[in-house]
Design a protein around this motif. Structure first.
Motif, PDB file in Angstrom:
ATOM      1  N   THR A 124       0.817  -1.221   0.000  1.00 49.41           N
ATOM      2  CA  THR A 124       0.000   0.000   0.000  1.00 49.41           C
ATOM      3  C   THR A 124       0.850   1.270   0.000  1.00 49.41           C
ATOM      4  N   LYS A 125       2.106   1.160   0.424  1.00 42.85           N
ATOM      5  CA  LYS A 125       2.979   2.340   0.450  1.00 42.85           C
ATOM      6  C   LYS A 125       3.276   2.856  -0.949  1.00 42.85           C
ATOM      7  N   ARG A 126       3.272   1.957  -1.946  1.00 39.57           N
ATOM      8  CA  ARG A 126       3.663   2.382  -3.294  1.00 39.57           C
ATOM      9  C   ARG A 126       2.625   2.046  -4.368  1.00 39.57           C
ATOM     10  N   ASP A 127       1.689   1.124  -4.074  1.00 36.62           N
ATOM     11  CA  ASP A 127       0.724   0.711  -5.094  1.00 36.62           C
ATOM     12  C   ASP A 127      -0.571   0.271  -4.412  1.00 36.62           C
ATOM     13  N   VAL A 128      -1.413   1.244  -4.075  1.00 41.75           N
ATOM     14  CA  VAL A 128      -2.657   0.932  -3.370  1.00 41.75           C
ATOM     15  C   VAL A 128      -3.571   0.071  -4.238  1.00 41.75           C
ATOM     16  N   ARG A 129      -3.666   0.400  -5.531  1.00 42.48           N
ATOM     17  CA  ARG A 129      -4.546  -0.359  -6.422  1.00 42.48           C
ATOM     18  C   ARG A 129      -4.117  -1.819  -6.489  1.00 42.48           C
ATOM     19  N   GLY A 130      -2.807  -2.053  -6.572  1.00 37.84           N
ATOM     20  CA  GLY A 130      -2.307  -3.423  -6.603  1.00 37.84           C
ATOM     21  C   GLY A 130      -2.622  -4.168  -5.318  1.00 37.84           C
ATOM     22  N   ALA A 131      -2.496  -3.476  -4.180  1.00 35.54           N
ATOM     23  CA  ALA A 131      -2.814  -4.099  -2.898  1.00 35.54           C
ATOM     24  C   ALA A 131      -4.289  -4.466  -2.839  1.00 35.54           C
ATOM     25  N   CYS A 132      -5.149  -3.575  -3.319  1.00 37.48           N
ATOM     26  CA  CYS A 132      -6.588  -3.834  -3.296  1.00 37.48           C
ATOM     27  C   CYS A 132      -6.946  -5.033  -4.181  1.00 37.48           C
ATOM     28  N   THR A 133      -6.313  -5.115  -5.351  1.00 38.97           N
ATOM     29  CA  THR A 133      -6.543  -6.254  -6.241  1.00 38.97           C
ATOM     30  C   THR A 133      -6.106  -7.549  -5.564  1.00 38.97           C
ATOM     31  N   GLY A 134      -4.978  -7.501  -4.888  1.00 36.80           N
ATOM     32  CA  GLY A 134      -4.476  -8.680  -4.187  1.00 36.80           C
ATOM     33  C   GLY A 134      -5.388  -9.105  -3.052  1.00 36.80           C
ATOM     34  N   TRP A 135      -5.900  -8.145  -2.293  1.00 40.53           N
ATOM     35  CA  TRP A 135      -6.823  -8.485  -1.203  1.00 40.53           C
ATOM     36  C   TRP A 135      -8.109  -9.100  -1.740  1.00 40.53           C
ATOM     37  N   ALA A 136      -8.584  -8.585  -2.881  1.00 37.01           N
ATOM     38  CA  ALA A 136      -9.800  -9.132  -3.476  1.00 37.01           C
ATOM     39  C   ALA A 136      -9.594 -10.605  -3.848  1.00 37.01           C
ATOM     40  N   ALA A 137      -8.432 -10.923  -4.393  1.00 37.47           N
ATOM     41  CA  ALA A 137      -8.126 -12.308  -4.740  1.00 37.47           C
ATOM     42  C   ALA A 137      -8.008 -13.176  -3.487  1.00 37.47           C
ATOM     43  N   LEU A 138      -7.383 -12.620  -2.467  1.00 36.90           N
ATOM     44  CA  LEU A 138      -7.181 -13.366  -1.220  1.00 36.90           C
ATOM     45  C   LEU A 138      -8.509 -13.612  -0.507  1.00 36.90           C
ATOM     46  N   ALA A 139      -9.457 -12.699  -0.686  1.00 38.23           N
ATOM     47  CA  ALA A 139     -10.772 -12.862  -0.045  1.00 38.23           C
ATOM     48  C   ALA A 139     -11.488 -14.104  -0.560  1.00 38.23           C
ATOM     49  N   GLY A 140     -11.190 -14.508  -1.788  1.00 30.78           N
ATOM     50  CA  GLY A 140     -11.787 -15.729  -2.325  1.00 30.78           C
ATOM     51  C   GLY A 140     -11.278 -16.970  -1.621  1.00 30.78           C
ATOM     52  N   GLU A 141     -10.053 -16.907  -1.105  1.00 28.50           N
ATOM     53  CA  GLU A 141      -9.468 -18.037  -0.400  1.00 28.50           C
ATOM     54  C   GLU A 141      -9.832 -18.034   1.081  1.00 28.50           C
ATOM     55  N   VAL A 142      -9.963 -16.831   1.648  1.00 25.58           N
ATOM     56  CA  VAL A 142     -10.268 -16.700   3.082  1.00 25.58           C
ATOM     57  C   VAL A 142     -11.516 -15.830   3.220  1.00 25.58           C
ATOM     58  N   PRO A 143     -12.682 -16.365   2.936  1.00 30.06           N
ATOM     59  CA  PRO A 143     -13.910 -15.547   2.984  1.00 30.06           C
ATOM     60  C   PRO A 143     -14.240 -15.104   4.403  1.00 30.06           C
ATOM     61  N   ASN A 144     -14.825 -13.929   4.500  1.00 33.09           N
ATOM     62  CA  ASN A 144     -15.311 -13.391   5.777  1.00 33.09           C
ATOM     63  C   ASN A 144     -14.200 -13.172   6.794  1.00 33.09           C
ATOM     64  N   ASN A 145     -12.997 -12.943   6.309  1.00 37.21           N
ATOM     65  CA  ASN A 145     -11.904 -12.631   7.227  1.00 37.21           C
ATOM     66  C   ASN A 145     -12.002 -11.154   7.626  1.00 37.21           C
ATOM     67  N   ALA A 146     -11.866 -10.868   8.918  1.00 38.99           N
ATOM     68  CA  ALA A 146     -12.069  -9.507   9.424  1.00 38.99           C
ATOM     69  C   ALA A 146     -11.118  -8.500   8.782  1.00 38.99           C
ATOM     70  N   SER A 147      -9.827  -8.842   8.718  1.00 34.86           N
ATOM     71  CA  SER A 147      -8.838  -7.890   8.207  1.00 34.86           C
ATOM     72  C   SER A 147      -8.972  -7.677   6.708  1.00 34.86           C
ATOM     73  N   ILE A 148      -9.093  -8.768   5.970  1.00 31.55           N
ATOM     74  CA  ILE A 148      -9.201  -8.647   4.514  1.00 31.55           C
ATOM     75  C   ILE A 148     -10.461  -7.871   4.137  1.00 31.55           C
ATOM     76  N   THR A 149     -11.573  -8.199   4.799  1.00 31.79           N
ATOM     77  CA  THR A 149     -12.833  -7.523   4.490  1.00 31.79           C
ATOM     78  C   THR A 149     -12.764  -6.043   4.831  1.00 31.79           C
ATOM     79  N   PHE A 150     -12.172  -5.723   5.988  1.00 34.17           N
ATOM     80  CA  PHE A 150     -12.049  -4.306   6.375  1.00 34.17           C
ATOM     81  C   PHE A 150     -11.183  -3.547   5.388  1.00 34.17           C
ATOM     82  N   ASP A 151     -10.051  -4.137   5.013  1.00 32.12           N
ATOM     83  CA  ASP A 151      -9.146  -3.448   4.097  1.00 32.12           C
ATOM     84  C   ASP A 151      -9.781  -3.264   2.719  1.00 32.12           C
ATOM     85  N   LEU A 152     -10.601  -4.213   2.297  1.00 29.50           N
ATOM     86  CA  LEU A 152     -11.343  -4.035   1.043  1.00 29.50           C
ATOM     87  C   LEU A 152     -12.377  -2.911   1.180  1.00 29.50           C
TER      88      LEU A 152
END
Length: 304
Positions: free
Chosen positions: A224-252
């Motif tokens: 997120t320090k250098r590429d917020v859009r890339g981080a958001c895309t990565g979290w969206a992909a990770l949410a598919g593997e770990v659904p309903n995770n508090a941190s991933i969902t909040f960051d999305l």
């Protein structure tokens, strides 16, 4: 951003204790707490009774300058403005004496006046000054006489000093002027929307993730320090593997808020709160204020 607004919406500021934490910077327009008053296009600040009434009227006009309101004065203003603000202000100054015991130096080294060689508890003569300014204001919509804003607001300055203090009390006139200015700014915070740029801390807990997922999550947090859009895309992909995770969902939710998708942000924050991220509640409240701000801006744009 005005301090009252920050407190009201629960924005997590970038404080010294979290200065090294990753944050997302977001810009958005928050609806005024009093939305009905904020939809007026023009306001005349009419007579405010009291010794400091004229000063308060000027303070309100100065505070509202630069907002979307057209400020109108004189008889023309009262006859043509959509809203008229009137009221009264009372000012009080109360001073009283009291005594206080305090440990002070009573003997210094004759060779080194900066060095104290004997302390003792002494009784000091002191004075306390309480300056109070209370405003009673109301804003009337002229077309139908409806009161769209009414407030009674006291502000105070409490200052004490004792003999021997190096700091002299501020002149009463200056204290009153500062309190009146604060009242003017509080009116602006009540009835005008606020465009703000603020920073929200990314949630970094990897609780509930597998080892590999936790590592990828942490890498995305750093990204997120250098590429917020890339981080958001990565979290969206990770949410598919770990659904309903508090941190991933909040960051999305943060990603959606930064992108201006406030409805999605509210949904994600609510889901994050249900999953255990208590800050999700603050995020959802903030998203609601942003949705309202966008709606009010659209109404004002249509009325131009």
């Amino acid at each position: 951003m005005d301090k009252r607004i920050l407190a009201g919406i629960g924005i997590v500021a970038l404080m010294a204790g979290v200065a090294r934490a990753e944050v997302l910077e977001i810009t958005g327009e928050f609806a005024a707490p009093n939305r009905e008053a904020s939809l007026l296009r023009s306001i005349s600040v009419d007579r405010i009774a009291g010794q400091d009434g004229s000063a308060l009227a000027r303070a309100i006009e100065q505070a509202l300058s630069g907002t979307h309101f057209d400020l109108m004065g004189g008889y023309t203003g009262r006859d043509n403005a959509e809203g008229s603000l009137t009221g009264g202000v009372t000012t009080g100054v109360d001073e009283s004496n009291f005594k206080r015991k305090e440990k002070r130096c009573i003997e210094k080294d004759s060779a080194d006046q900066k060095k104290c060689i004997r302390h003792a508890e002494v009784e000091l003569r002191c004075r306390r000054r309480l300056v109070s300014v209370k405003a009673d204001l109301r804003l009337v919509r002229n077309r139908d006489g409806r009161i769209v804003y009414s407030v009674t607001r006291p502000v105070t300055n409490d200052f004490s000093w004792c003999e021997g203090d190096k700091t002299d009390p501020e002149p009463v006139e200056d204290v009153i002027a500062n309190l009146v200015r604060d009242l003017g700014n509080s009116v602006r915070a009540d009835i005008a929307p606020t465009l703000s740029t603020y920073r929200i801390r990314v949630r970094e807990s990897d609780k509930g993730m597998g080892k590999d997922q936790a590592k990828r999550f942490k890498d995305l947090v750093k990204l997120t320090k250098r590429d917020v859009r890339g981080a958001c895309t990565g979290w969206a992909a990770l949410a598919g593997e770990v659904p309903n995770n508090a941190s991933i969902t909040f960051d999305l939710g943060l990603c959606a808020e930064q992108a201006g998708n406030y409805e999605k942000a509210e949904q994600l924050y609510r889901a994050a709160q249900r999953a255990g991220a208590q800050e999700g509640g603050e995020g959802a409240d903030r998203a609601i204020r942003l949705i309202a701000g966008r709606e009010d801006a659209a109404i004002r744009a249509r009325r131009r």
